[in-house]
Design a protein around this motif. Structure first.
Motif, PDB file in Angstrom:
ATOM      1  N   GLU A 151      -6.461 -32.071 -13.662  1.00 55.80           N
ATOM      2  CA  GLU A 151      -5.001 -32.088 -13.575  1.00 55.80           C
ATOM      3  C   GLU A 151      -4.332 -31.336 -14.721  1.00 55.80           C
ATOM      4  N   ALA A 152      -5.020 -31.176 -15.854  1.00 53.15           N
ATOM      5  CA  ALA A 152      -4.385 -30.583 -17.035  1.00 53.15           C
ATOM      6  C   ALA A 152      -4.632 -29.089 -17.183  1.00 53.15           C
ATOM      7  N   ASP A 153      -5.353 -28.468 -16.241  1.00 62.47           N
ATOM      8  CA  ASP A 153      -5.584 -27.018 -16.278  1.00 62.47           C
ATOM      9  C   ASP A 153      -4.510 -26.322 -15.441  1.00 62.47           C
ATOM     10  N   HIS A 154      -3.729 -25.443 -16.074  1.00 66.81           N
ATOM     11  CA  HIS A 154      -2.547 -24.899 -15.422  1.00 66.81           C
ATOM     12  C   HIS A 154      -2.611 -23.368 -15.314  1.00 66.81           C
ATOM     13  N   GLN A 155      -1.454 -22.716 -15.255  1.00 65.67           N
ATOM     14  CA  GLN A 155      -1.397 -21.263 -15.131  1.00 65.67           C
ATOM     15  C   GLN A 155      -0.108 -20.735 -15.736  1.00 65.67           C
ATOM     16  N   ILE A 156      -0.115 -19.420 -15.993  1.00 65.89           N
ATOM     17  CA  ILE A 156       1.115 -18.716 -16.356  1.00 65.89           C
ATOM     18  C   ILE A 156       1.081 -17.348 -15.687  1.00 65.89           C
ATOM     19  N   ASP A 157       2.226 -16.906 -15.214  1.00 67.42           N
ATOM     20  CA  ASP A 157       2.322 -15.578 -14.612  1.00 67.42           C
ATOM     21  C   ASP A 157       2.276 -14.560 -15.745  1.00 67.42           C
ATOM     22  N   ASN A 158       1.149 -13.886 -15.881  1.00 71.52           N
ATOM     23  CA  ASN A 158       0.943 -13.003 -17.029  1.00 71.52           C
ATOM     24  C   ASN A 158       1.956 -11.870 -17.091  1.00 71.52           C
ATOM     25  N   ARG A 159       2.412 -11.385 -15.961  1.00 70.41           N
ATOM     26  CA  ARG A 159       3.367 -10.270 -15.983  1.00 70.41           C
ATOM     27  C   ARG A 159       4.760 -10.753 -16.404  1.00 70.41           C
ATOM     28  N   ARG A 160       5.136 -11.943 -16.000  1.00 65.98           N
ATOM     29  CA  ARG A 160       6.383 -12.513 -16.509  1.00 65.98           C
ATOM     30  C   ARG A 160       6.263 -12.832 -17.994  1.00 65.98           C
ATOM     31  N   LEU A 161       5.079 -13.269 -18.398  1.00 67.38           N
ATOM     32  CA  LEU A 161       4.844 -13.532 -19.818  1.00 67.38           C
ATOM     33  C   LEU A 161       5.048 -12.273 -20.641  1.00 67.38           C
TER      34      LEU A 161
END
Length: 403
Positions: A151-161
């Motif tokens: 449940e604690a492994d997430h994501q980030i949109d690298n291009r928005r980052l």
């Protein structure tokens, strides 16, 4: 040689997520910072999937690296919120959790072993039956034999980052020079700046080398400053989920498919990222028919409906690998030179902890405890017969994330 302006407190060679985040954090500490990169954010940072999955991607023998990965993952929510406020743009952070699934009985045994390893290390993951996996993700194939929910492994949109980091850097007064750093400048046994490929020289009190797999290509580095930082090619696909099929997947899905590994990362805007292959072929960035076939074949085994989605992009990038496949973060033997490179599979994941640590080193001259095991000195210690902090794990072309 022509000198461009007064000296900066720091020049950062490399404008990926590592270099840009260091520049932003250092500027917040009151330093004047210049970033040098011919195409900021267009290398491995552009090709990544943005998985923030230290538990799901754990490999045997990487307990020391796990501590660094977990420390960075723990900072991500606050880091992303601060970045959004500073830039006025969404950071792309999404707390969605990760489901790792196995296709057949042999794959299930692999995941069972991983689950036992995670439990021995005190990590939170839950074993699920095939039916429980499909209850979480109805698009999964009935052939899926079981899985792990983290449940604690997430994501980030690298291009928005990247976009948010560029905007935050601009607002913080970071100067961006769109050119290639050809050589390190050093006077009296101290790094004093960089020379650009057009001959222009930029003077600086300190230099940060954050050029990914091109770090060793910068001329003027004293022998032994860096271990070999090699390019590791990865192919990755982007598909679009039409509204009629939404929601297709609601969380990251990692799959063990006939002994190999791949992942699917759904974005909130309807994009679906599938990756990633791994090949050590020098600086080749061509997308191959075989790579695309391999990824779509394995994705179809897990999620048969994938064949109904439009394929909108194929891309290949180069991860920066080191001899132990762990990052090099810390001061070099040459005074005034700081290293932040070789992040391999975890460049996006390790962005917050690397940025904070290097900014502290630049501003205060101190190295935070969390990154001390990952300085360049560990390779010299290994050559002298001492074990390195982390050993590399062998992996097939489908066993490495592009996070």
């Amino acid at each position: 040689m022509a000198f461009a302006g007064p000296p900066a407190d720091a020049v950062v060679i490399g404008g990926g997520v590592i270099g840009l985040s260091i520049a932003w954090r250092a500027a917040l500490r009151g330093l004047s910072v210049t970033v040098v990169d011919p195409a900021p954010g267009r290398g491995a940072s552009h090709a990544a999937a943005g998985m923030l999955t230290p538990v799901s991607e754990l490999q045997y023998g990487e307990e020391s690296l796990l501590r660094l990965n977990m420390a960075s993952a723990d900072r991500y929510a606050s880091f992303a919120a601060e970045l959004s406020e500073a830039s006025g743009l969404p950071s792309g952070y999404r707390a969605c959790g990760t489901l790792a699934v196995a296709l057949d009985a042999d794959d299930r045994a692999v995941l069972k072993d991983l689950h036992a390893y995670q439990e021995r290390l005190g990590l939170a993951s839950t074993w699920l039956t095939s039916r429980e996996c499909r209850r979480l993700e109805p698009m999964l194939s009935p052939a899926v034999s079981g899985g792990l929910h983290v449940e604690a492994d997430h994501q980030i949109d690298n291009r928005r980052l990247v976009a948010a980091l560029l905007a935050a850097c601009e607002r913080a007064g970071v100067k961006l020079v769109r050119a290639r750093a050809a050589a390190l400048r050093a006077d009296a046994d101290r790094a004093t700046g960089v020379r650009l490929d057009d001959g222009t020289e930029l003077a600086a009190g300190q230099v940060v080398l954050a050029a990914g797999c091109w770090s060793n290509a910068v001329e003027g580095l004293p022998p032994g400053t860096l271990p070999p930082v090699r390019p590791v090619k990865g192919e990755i696909l982007r598909l679009r989920v039409p509204e009629v099929f939404a929601p297709f997947l609601s969380r990251n899905v990692r799959g063990v498919v006939k002994g190999g590994s791949m992942y699917l990362v759904p974005r909130e805007d309807g994009e679906l990222v599938i990756g990633a292959t791994e090949h050590e072929l020098g600086y080749d960035t061509e997308v191959t028919a075989g790579g695309v076939y391999e990824l779509l074949r394995d994705a179809h085994e897990l999620v048969p409906g994938i064949t109904e989605l439009p394929l909108v992009e194929t891309h290949a990038g180069l991860r920066p690998g080191t001899p132990d496949n762990a990052p090099v973060i810390g001061a070099a033997e040459l005074p005034g030179l700081v290293l932040a490179t070789g992040h391999y599979r975890h460049g996006v994941l390790l962005t917050p902890v690397t940025a904070d640590a290097v900014a502290e080193l630049l501003a205060e001259g101190t190295v935070p405890e969390v990154v001390r095991p990952w300085g360049p000195g560990r390779f010299a210690a290994s050559a002298a017969g001492e074990p390195p902090a982390s050993s590399a794990s062998s992996a097939s072309s489908k066993e490495v994330s592009y996070a």
